[in-house]
Design a protein around this motif. Structure first.
Motif, PDB file in Angstrom:
ATOM      1  N   GLY A  42       0.830  -1.192   0.000  1.00 40.41           N
ATOM      2  CA  GLY A  42       0.000   0.000   0.000  1.00 40.41           C
ATOM      3  C   GLY A  42       0.866   1.244   0.000  1.00 40.41           C
ATOM      4  N   TRP A  43       0.430   2.277  -0.733  1.00 39.44           N
ATOM      5  CA  TRP A  43       1.189   3.516  -0.769  1.00 39.44           C
ATOM      6  C   TRP A  43       0.284   4.672  -1.164  1.00 39.44           C
ATOM      7  N   ARG A  44       0.736   5.869  -0.816  1.00 40.57           N
ATOM      8  CA  ARG A  44       0.064   7.107  -1.208  1.00 40.57           C
ATOM      9  C   ARG A  44       0.847   7.726  -2.354  1.00 40.57           C
ATOM     10  N   ASP A  45       0.140   8.428  -3.224  1.00 31.55           N
ATOM     11  CA  ASP A  45       0.762   9.114  -4.354  1.00 31.55           C
ATOM     12  C   ASP A  45       1.370  10.408  -3.834  1.00 31.55           C
ATOM     13  N   PRO A  46       2.710  10.561  -3.900  1.00 29.20           N
ATOM     14  CA  PRO A  46       3.330  11.781  -3.362  1.00 29.20           C
ATOM     15  C   PRO A  46       2.910  13.048  -4.108  1.00 29.20           C
ATOM     16  N   GLY A  47       2.534  12.918  -5.373  1.00 34.96           N
ATOM     17  CA  GLY A  47       2.116  14.079  -6.151  1.00 34.96           C
ATOM     18  C   GLY A  47       0.645  14.431  -5.975  1.00 34.96           C
TER      19      GLY A  47
END
Length: 165
Positions: A42-47
């Motif tokens: 799982g990850w969040r989009d840094p942009g």
């Protein structure tokens, strides 16, 4: 979880178009991820911080979901929220309502499924005691780490099932 490649991740998404999957921001640190300790990636989009992604093995296949974090009001440090997957409690903004577009016709009509999830999507690490919430250790539970992992996996499977039906 087994080590995943960028190509495997991109082709796994089931609730977005192939074009969207091609353009999404895949983590650059795939080699450094603790794969043996992950139930899902799982990850969040840094942009685009409101975008998040979750990739898990489900029924023998790799399955990816695009998520949207609902903007919430900032809560105080004394206010706590609980993740629906790993049941970790966090203070402040450590938990967010994330929605996933359903698959098939329901998704094309705009139907979504929401879950309260750890904002960093580190549920696997919280369940194993590898990572701890910023607010401290949370509640003391009497169940084993193995049972916490099993509970997280069961909750993840239920969430995926809701998105798929």
């Amino acid at each position: 979880m087994r080590h995943l490649t960028e190509a495997e991740i991109r082709t796994s998404f089931v609730n977005c178009s192939k074009g969207e999957a091609k353009r999404l921001a895949v983590p650059r640190d795939l080699e450094e991820r603790p794969w043996d300790d992950l139930d899902f990636l799982g990850w969040r989009d840094p942009g685009a911080p409101e975008r998040a992604y979750l990739v898990a093995e489900h029924d023998g296949d790799l399955l990816g979901l695009t998520l949207r974090a609902v903007k919430a009001t900032v809560r105080g440090f004394t206010s706590r929220s609980m993740c629906s997957l790993c049941l970790t409690t966090h203070a402040g903004g450590g938990v967010a309502l994330m929605t996933a577009r359903r698959t098939g016709e329901a998704g094309r009509q705009g139907n979504t499924v929401g879950q309260y999830l750890c904002t960093d999507l580190g549920c696997s690490l919280y369940a194993r005691g590898i990572q701890h919430p910023a607010s401290g250790s949370g509640y003391d539970e009497t169940i084993s780490v193995e049972d916490k992992i099993a509970r997280t996996q069961t909750n993840l499977t239920a969430f995926i099932h809701k998105v798929m039906t």
